[in-house]
Design a protein around this motif. Structure first.
Motif, mmCIF file in Angstrom:
data_model
loop_
_atom_site.group_PDB
_atom_site.id
_atom_site.type_symbol
_atom_site.label_atom_id
_atom_site.label_comp_id
_atom_site.label_asym_id
_atom_site.label_seq_id
_atom_site.Cartn_x
_atom_site.Cartn_y
_atom_site.Cartn_z
ATOM 1 N N GLN A 95 -4.095 27.577 -5.258
ATOM 2 C CA GLN A 95 -4.136 27.022 -4.025
ATOM 3 C C GLN A 95 -4.615 25.698 -3.837
ATOM 4 N N LEU A 96 -6.066 26.086 -4.320
ATOM 5 C CA LEU A 96 -7.046 25.045 -3.921
ATOM 6 C C LEU A 96 -6.895 23.739 -5.166
ATOM 7 N N VAL A 97 -6.681 24.071 -6.145
ATOM 8 C CA VAL A 97 -6.608 23.197 -7.326
ATOM 9 C C VAL A 97 -5.129 22.387 -6.889
ATOM 10 N N ASP A 98 -4.173 23.152 -6.510
ATOM 11 C CA ASP A 98 -2.784 22.612 -6.188
ATOM 12 C C ASP A 98 -3.057 21.329 -5.155
ATOM 13 N N GLU B 111 -10.164 24.356 5.153
ATOM 14 C CA GLU B 111 -9.715 23.497 6.321
ATOM 15 C C GLU B 111 -8.203 22.889 5.547
ATOM 16 N N PRO B 112 -8.175 22.552 4.573
ATOM 17 C CA PRO B 112 -6.879 21.963 3.763
ATOM 18 C C PRO B 112 -5.592 22.939 3.767
ATOM 19 N N LEU B 113 -6.265 24.311 3.649
ATOM 20 C CA LEU B 113 -5.214 25.395 3.437
ATOM 21 C C LEU B 113 -4.882 25.884 4.739
ATOM 22 N N ARG B 114 -5.825 25.569 5.889
ATOM 23 C CA ARG B 114 -5.746 26.326 7.056
ATOM 24 C C ARG B 114 -5.843 27.872 6.950
ATOM 25 N N LEU B 115 -6.723 28.347 6.189
ATOM 26 C CA LEU B 115 -6.878 29.698 5.880
ATOM 27 C C LEU B 115 -8.498 30.000 6.345
ATOM 28 N N ARG B 116 -8.640 31.171 6.844
ATOM 29 C CA ARG B 116 -9.976 32.036 6.901
ATOM 30 C C ARG B 116 -10.008 32.846 6.019
ATOM 31 N N CYS B 117 -10.977 32.790 5.040
ATOM 32 C CA CYS B 117 -10.999 33.793 4.072
ATOM 33 C C CYS B 117 -12.186 34.506 4.157
ATOM 34 N N LEU B 118 -12.093 35.927 3.705
ATOM 35 C CA LEU B 118 -13.081 36.760 3.551
ATOM 36 C C LEU B 118 -12.921 37.554 2.410
ATOM 37 N N PHE C 173 -14.950 33.537 -5.047
ATOM 38 C CA PHE C 173 -15.618 33.301 -3.813
ATOM 39 C C PHE C 173 -16.376 31.957 -4.169
ATOM 40 N N THR C 174 -17.201 32.064 -5.034
ATOM 41 C CA THR C 174 -18.037 30.999 -5.240
ATOM 42 C C THR C 174 -17.285 29.449 -5.828
ATOM 43 N N LEU C 175 -16.264 29.871 -6.717
ATOM 44 C CA LEU C 175 -15.548 28.718 -6.914
ATOM 45 C C LEU C 175 -14.661 28.313 -6.005
ATOM 46 N N ALA C 176 -14.167 29.103 -4.727
ATOM 47 C CA ALA C 176 -13.288 28.694 -4.015
ATOM 48 C C ALA C 176 -14.264 27.731 -2.978
ATOM 49 N N LEU C 177 -15.429 28.037 -2.599
ATOM 50 C CA LEU C 177 -16.257 27.206 -2.057
ATOM 51 C C LEU C 177 -16.726 25.793 -2.742
ATOM 52 N N ALA C 178 -16.838 25.779 -4.019
ATOM 53 C CA ALA C 178 -17.064 24.690 -4.643
ATOM 54 C C ALA C 178 -15.929 23.668 -4.636
ATOM 55 N N LEU C 179 -14.671 24.590 -4.796
ATOM 56 C CA LEU C 179 -13.542 23.615 -4.709
ATOM 57 C C LEU C 179 -13.116 22.673 -3.298
ATOM 58 N N GLY C 180 -13.514 23.801 -2.463
ATOM 59 C CA GLY C 180 -13.328 23.176 -0.972
ATOM 60 C C GLY C 180 -14.358 22.001 -1.090
ATOM 61 N N ALA C 181 -15.503 22.157 -1.180
ATOM 62 C CA ALA C 181 -16.473 21.097 -1.336
ATOM 63 C C ALA C 181 -15.931 19.793 -2.094
ATOM 64 N N ALA C 182 -15.230 20.058 -3.083
ATOM 65 C CA ALA C 182 -14.790 18.944 -3.899
ATOM 66 C C ALA C 182 -13.506 18.291 -3.109
ATOM 67 N N LEU C 183 -12.720 18.938 -2.636
ATOM 68 C CA LEU C 183 -11.529 18.529 -1.967
ATOM 69 C C LEU C 183 -12.169 17.706 -0.523
ATOM 70 N N ALA C 184 -13.371 18.014 -0.199
ATOM 71 C CA ALA C 184 -13.871 17.248 1.215
ATOM 72 C C ALA C 184 -14.746 15.958 0.729
ATOM 73 N N SER C 185 -14.755 15.987 -0.715
ATOM 74 C CA SER C 185 -15.694 14.829 -1.189
ATOM 75 C C SER C 185 -14.938 13.595 -1.692
ATOM 76 N N ASP C 186 -15.449 12.619 -2.479
ATOM 77 C CA ASP C 186 -14.618 11.648 -2.731
ATOM 78 C C ASP C 186 -14.742 11.408 -4.047
ATOM 79 N N ALA C 187 -14.419 12.879 -4.822
ATOM 80 C CA ALA C 187 -14.896 13.003 -6.289
ATOM 81 C C ALA C 187 -13.128 12.608 -7.016
#
Length: 437
Positions: free
Chosen positions: A297-300, A94-101, A266-280
């Motif tokens: 991009q996710l870390v940025d 969501e934050p990057l407005r990307l659909r990844c496959l 893939f697994t790291l991108a999902l986890a980073l996305g979850a971290a972005l959506a959390s209050d970490a």
């Protein structure tokens, strides 16, 4: 059935069909795969155009959104057909407005050539290999020297925690224990049932395909260094025993209790996305591998939101990979590594006493453990300065390292933050109230 209802049913069917296409059965990555035949492709995930007011039946807005917009799903389907790709997984960032496959290549296809073609396709925002990463720890050995006295703790093994005393964590806990700071631990599974982590695991999620509550060695070791419970008459003391962990399983060991583990894009991108959506407030990445455009991009994005990202320096000391090669990431090397780059923070990483699955304790080594010490130190600082920025906090720890010698000294960093040299006048003292479970 009225035409109105038939129209609504057809729309629902189309959305459901898109959902089925967009979300193939979950893959258990730990079961094995051929990374050389897999790629990651991203397309824009723009909001779907809304039907005109006259054509919109009541209730359309309540239809669920399955893994992004239909247009993005259609684009992905066309790419799959055009290049002969087989979809293995799909998700929306969501934050990057990307659909990844994740796509599997057709038989005999040349990955380099196909990626070059995709990168020049105007429908594609990103195309890259599915890359692999490793956690950075190994088994340690028991210390043969005598235990250090630690009269202010009733935890029986704290006197064996040389790393704890090296960074002056006990003295620092007179002022702060990291209360209220949440840390996204992206790692292998954490043993949340370990009695020395009671109440410290706020959330567990699995992005590998097994189970979120899988108790694995590396993640449990890192969690113990960061926030093992203090003064519970058991085991050890974490650097920030008041901090809470969000345990995101994105890595898995080759064998059930191996010291090291692997992860992928893939697994790291999902986890980073979850971290972005959390209050970490902090993301701990005790792992390393090649530079990765999607993960960068996710870390940025995380850093733009004020999240502090901490990464481990790999054994080859290369500083151009993920995550330490990303500007702003706090890179950590083991204090025992005298050849590590000067700009890195250093913390104990050899023979560190920590937690093991099943309620056990043991020694571990590697920059993974050093990274955990720095993450805990940052949690102590952030509990005192909620708006602290990564660069400022890293500078405090860097200065403490220069003053103390080979390793960070978190108590010195706290003294500098508070402009109070007396903070560390004593290297031991009564820990901050509430250190128990």
């Amino acid at each position: 059935m009225t035409s109105h209802r038939r129209w609504l049913a057809s729309v629902a069917a189309l959305v459901l069909a898109a959902a089925v296409q967009a979300a193939p059965p979950p893959q258990d990555w730990s079961a094995g795969y051929d990374a050389a035949r897999l790629i990651v492709v991203a397309v824009a995930d723009k909001p779907d155009p809304q039907p005109s007011a006259g054509a919109t039946p009541r209730g359309y807005d309540a239809l669920p959104n399955y893994s992004g917009g239909e247009r993005a799903a259609e684009t992905a389907a066309h790419l799959s057909a055009d290049y002969g790709l087989s979809e293995r997984a799909a998700w929306v960032i969501e934050p990057l407005r990307l659909r990844c496959l994740v796509f599997a290549l057709p038989a005999q296809a040349d990955r380099t050539q196909l990626l070059a073609e995709l990168q020049h396709d105007r429908r594609v925002r990103l195309a890259q290999p599915l890359q692999e990463f490793e956690t950075l720890a190994s088994a340690g050995a028991p210390m043969v020297t005598a235990a250090m006295p630690a009269p202010d703790y009733n935890d029986p093994y704290v006197g064996l925690q040389r790393s704890f005393s090296t960074i002056s964590a006990g003295a620092a806990q007179r002022t702060t224990r990291g209360d209220g700071v949440r840390i996204a631990l992206i790692d292998t599974g954490v043993d949340a049932a370990h009695p020395d982590l009671a109440g410290r695991i706020k959330e567990q999620r699995d992005f590998v395909g097994g189970a979120a509550d899988t108790a694995e060695r590396h993640g449990t070791e890192v969690a113990g260094v960061i926030s093992a419970v203090a003064n519970n008459k058991l085991g050890i003391v974490g650097v920030a025993p008041g901090a809470q962990l969000l345990a995101y399983r994105a890595c898995w060991p080759a064998t059930p209790q191996a010291a090291s583990a692997r992860c992928n894009t893939f697994t790291l991108a999902l986890a980073l996305g979850a971290a972005l959506a959390s209050d970490a407030r902090i993301i701990n990445l005790s792992l390393g591998g090649p530079a990765d455009p999607l993960l960068q991009q996710l870390v940025d994005q995380a850093q733009s939101r004020g999240i502090v990202v901490v990464g481990a320096v790999p054994p080859d000391r290369r500083m151009d990979g993920f995550p330490v090669g990303i500007p702003g990431v706090i890179a950590v090397a083991a204090a025992e590594d005298t050849d590590a780059a000067a700009q890195t923070l250093r913390a104990p990483g050899r023979d560190v006493l920590t937690l093991e699955p099943g309620g056990h304790f043991d020694y571990a080594s590697g920059s993974s453990l050093a990274t955990a010490h720095v993450t805990g130190a940052l949690a102590l600082l952030l509990a005192l300065d909620r708006h602290g920025r990564a660069a400022e906090l890293a500078a405090l720890l860097q200065r403490s390292q220069q003053e103390a010698g080979r390793s960070i000294d978190v108590c010195r960093a706290i003294a500098a933050l508070r402009h109070d040299p007396a903070t560390c006048a004593a290297q031991a003292g009564t820990p901050a109230a509430g250190n128990g479970g």
